[in-house]
Design a protein around this motif. Structure first.
Motif, PDB file in Angstrom:
ATOM      1  N   GLN A   1     -21.805 -11.355  18.294  1.00  0.00           N
ATOM      2  CA  GLN A   1     -20.591 -10.850  18.506  1.00  0.00           C
ATOM      3  C   GLN A   1     -20.111  -9.426  17.879  1.00  0.00           C
ATOM      4  N   LEU A   2     -19.200  -8.650  18.183  1.00  0.00           N
ATOM      5  CA  LEU A   2     -18.673  -7.542  17.216  1.00  0.00           C
ATOM      6  C   LEU A   2     -17.047  -7.851  16.983  1.00  0.00           C
ATOM      7  N   ASN A   3     -16.985  -8.228  15.911  1.00  0.00           N
ATOM      8  CA  ASN A   3     -15.414  -8.770  15.636  1.00  0.00           C
ATOM      9  C   ASN A   3     -14.223  -7.753  15.805  1.00  0.00           C
ATOM     10  N   SER A   4     -13.256  -7.666  15.117  1.00  0.00           N
ATOM     11  CA  SER A   4     -12.093  -6.543  15.323  1.00  0.00           C
ATOM     12  C   SER A   4     -12.113  -5.834  14.180  1.00  0.00           C
ATOM     13  N   ASP A   5     -12.963  -6.263  12.999  1.00  0.00           N
ATOM     14  CA  ASP A   5     -13.820  -5.996  11.959  1.00  0.00           C
ATOM     15  C   ASP A   5     -14.644  -4.592  12.326  1.00  0.00           C
ATOM     16  N   LYS A   6     -14.837  -4.826  13.772  1.00  0.00           N
ATOM     17  CA  LYS A   6     -16.855  -4.168  13.381  1.00  0.00           C
ATOM     18  C   LYS A   6     -17.486  -4.597  12.657  1.00  0.00           C
ATOM     19  N   LYS A   7     -17.595  -5.675  12.481  1.00  0.00           N
ATOM     20  CA  LYS A   7     -18.700  -6.609  12.369  1.00  0.00           C
ATOM     21  C   LYS A   7     -19.492  -7.256  13.172  1.00  0.00           C
ATOM     22  N   TRP A   8     -20.849  -7.729  13.119  1.00  0.00           N
ATOM     23  CA  TRP A   8     -21.694  -8.276  14.079  1.00  0.00           C
ATOM     24  C   TRP A   8     -21.094  -9.961  13.823  1.00  0.00           C
ATOM     25  N   ILE A   9     -20.825 -10.939  14.543  1.00  0.00           N
ATOM     26  CA  ILE A   9     -21.214 -12.237  14.297  1.00  0.00           C
ATOM     27  C   ILE A   9     -22.016 -12.892  14.682  1.00  0.00           C
ATOM     28  N   VAL A  10     -22.930 -13.662  14.000  1.00  0.00           N
ATOM     29  CA  VAL A  10     -24.298 -14.204  15.039  1.00  0.00           C
ATOM     30  C   VAL A  10     -23.389 -15.695  15.227  1.00  0.00           C
ATOM     31  N   VAL A  11     -24.129 -15.133  17.192  1.00  0.00           N
ATOM     32  CA  VAL A  11     -23.449 -16.308  17.586  1.00  0.00           C
ATOM     33  C   VAL A  11     -25.007 -17.417  17.793  1.00  0.00           C
ATOM     34  N   THR A  12     -25.574 -16.993  18.137  1.00  0.00           N
ATOM     35  CA  THR A  12     -27.178 -17.566  17.736  1.00  0.00           C
ATOM     36  C   THR A  12     -28.525 -16.910  16.880  1.00  0.00           C
ATOM     37  N   THR A  13     -29.245 -17.349  16.837  1.00  0.00           N
ATOM     38  CA  THR A  13     -30.615 -16.541  16.325  1.00  0.00           C
ATOM     39  C   THR A  13     -31.924 -16.911  17.256  1.00  0.00           C
ATOM     40  N   CYS A  14     -33.281 -16.463  16.873  1.00  0.00           N
ATOM     41  CA  CYS A  14     -34.418 -16.548  18.104  1.00  0.00           C
ATOM     42  C   CYS A  14     -35.160 -18.200  18.034  1.00  0.00           C
ATOM     43  N   SER A  15     -34.462 -18.394  16.439  1.00  0.00           N
ATOM     44  CA  SER A  15     -35.124 -19.791  15.973  1.00  0.00           C
ATOM     45  C   SER A  15     -33.571 -21.034  16.609  1.00  0.00           C
ATOM     46  N   GLU A  16     -32.857 -20.904  15.993  1.00  0.00           N
ATOM     47  CA  GLU A  16     -32.055 -21.769  16.424  1.00  0.00           C
ATOM     48  C   GLU A  16     -32.080 -21.675  18.624  1.00  0.00           C
ATOM     49  N   SER A  17     -32.379 -21.188  19.114  1.00  0.00           N
ATOM     50  CA  SER A  17     -32.293 -21.144  20.557  1.00  0.00           C
ATOM     51  C   SER A  17     -33.597 -21.803  20.783  1.00  0.00           C
ATOM     52  N   SER A  18     -35.020 -21.931  20.287  1.00  0.00           N
ATOM     53  CA  SER A  18     -35.922 -22.511  20.681  1.00  0.00           C
ATOM     54  C   SER A  18     -35.960 -23.961  20.367  1.00  0.00           C
TER      55      SER A  18
ATOM     56  N   VAL B   1     -18.288  -3.778  23.051  1.00  0.00           N
ATOM     57  CA  VAL B   1     -16.614  -4.032  23.512  1.00  0.00           C
ATOM     58  C   VAL B   1     -16.616  -5.308  22.047  1.00  0.00           C
ATOM     59  N   ILE B   2     -15.415  -5.491  21.726  1.00  0.00           N
ATOM     60  CA  ILE B   2     -14.732  -6.765  20.536  1.00  0.00           C
ATOM     61  C   ILE B   2     -14.733  -7.957  21.323  1.00  0.00           C
ATOM     62  N   GLY B   3     -15.827  -8.202  21.424  1.00  0.00           N
ATOM     63  CA  GLY B   3     -15.313  -9.796  21.389  1.00  0.00           C
ATOM     64  C   GLY B   3     -16.253 -10.444  22.399  1.00  0.00           C
ATOM     65  N   GLU B   4     -16.882  -9.293  22.521  1.00  0.00           N
ATOM     66  CA  GLU B   4     -18.205  -9.707  23.846  1.00  0.00           C
ATOM     67  C   GLU B   4     -19.461  -9.771  23.525  1.00  0.00           C
ATOM     68  N   THR B   5     -20.536 -10.178  23.649  1.00  0.00           N
ATOM     69  CA  THR B   5     -21.624 -11.469  23.170  1.00  0.00           C
ATOM     70  C   THR B   5     -22.671 -10.108  23.915  1.00  0.00           C
ATOM     71  N   TYR B   6     -23.682  -9.855  22.805  1.00  0.00           N
ATOM     72  CA  TYR B   6     -24.721  -9.355  23.257  1.00  0.00           C
ATOM     73  C   TYR B   6     -25.733  -9.728  22.568  1.00  0.00           C
ATOM     74  N   HIS B   7     -27.077  -9.440  23.128  1.00  0.00           N
ATOM     75  CA  HIS B   7     -28.113  -9.889  22.679  1.00  0.00           C
ATOM     76  C   HIS B   7     -29.189  -9.057  22.876  1.00  0.00           C
ATOM     77  N   MET B   8     -29.773  -9.480  21.082  1.00  0.00           N
ATOM     78  CA  MET B   8     -31.213  -8.261  20.935  1.00  0.00           C
ATOM     79  C   MET B   8     -32.657  -8.497  21.524  1.00  0.00           C
ATOM     80  N   TYR B   9     -33.401  -7.868  21.554  1.00  0.00           N
ATOM     81  CA  TYR B   9     -34.830  -7.950  21.585  1.00  0.00           C
ATOM     82  C   TYR B   9     -35.631  -6.986  20.731  1.00  0.00           C
ATOM     83  N   LEU B  10     -36.494  -7.158  20.702  1.00  0.00           N
ATOM     84  CA  LEU B  10     -37.805  -6.598  20.214  1.00  0.00           C
ATOM     85  C   LEU B  10     -38.691  -5.852  21.362  1.00  0.00           C
ATOM     86  N   GLY B  11     -38.915  -4.533  21.956  1.00  0.00           N
ATOM     87  CA  GLY B  11     -39.557  -3.597  22.952  1.00  0.00           C
ATOM     88  C   GLY B  11     -40.606  -4.043  22.531  1.00  0.00           C
ATOM     89  N   GLU B  12     -41.622  -3.673  23.907  1.00  0.00           N
ATOM     90  CA  GLU B  12     -43.056  -2.777  23.380  1.00  0.00           C
ATOM     91  C   GLU B  12     -43.602  -2.214  22.187  1.00  0.00           C
TER      92      GLU B  12
END
Length: 137
Positions: A120-137, A86-97
């Protein structure tokens, strides 16, 4: 013969035209000196080169940002997910087993998985980086 003195400006076609010429024609006129343009040219070249260098640096930085956005978008679009984002919603990416990336709505502080980043998905269907692994640690 009709010989004129050397200090008289005379032309067979135009006659006495000293007042029409762009340069001095009498002995008492100011001396015409060519200006030293080397310094002016050097300053001009230096200034123009500086403008080009600055513009190139701006373009290079813009290109790097664009490539970074492209890299993240490619990663997110190639990740596994079984829902329509959904546009505007924040999703989190993980590495599976199994080593593949997947998207989830579960935030990293609520799940013990290898976190890659939040997007976060914007109205242009482009994913915007909210945080990354290196930013959150």
């Amino acid at each position: 013969m009709n010989k004129k003195p050397d200090n008289i400006v005379y032309s067979e076609e135009q006659g006495y035209n000293a007042s029409l010429l762009p340069y001095a024609t009498t002995v008492g006129a100011p001396v015409i000196q060519s200006e030293d343009l080397v310094a002016w040219k050097t300053r001009g070249i230096h200034n123009v080169n500086k403008v080009f260098e600055n513009k190139f640096a701006e373009l290079k930085l813009e290109y790097q940002k664009l490539m970074e956005e492209y890299k993240w978008n490619e990663l997110v679009y190639n990740a596994k997910f079984s829902f329509e984002p959904v546009i505007g919603e924040t999703y989190h990416m993980y590495l599976g087993e199994d080593g593949t990336e997947f998207l989830s709505l579960i935030p990293p502080n609520e799940w013990n998985k290898k976190f890659i980043g939040s997007f976060q998905l914007n109205s242009d269907k482009k994913w915007i980086v909210v945080t990354t692994c290196s930013e959150s640690s």
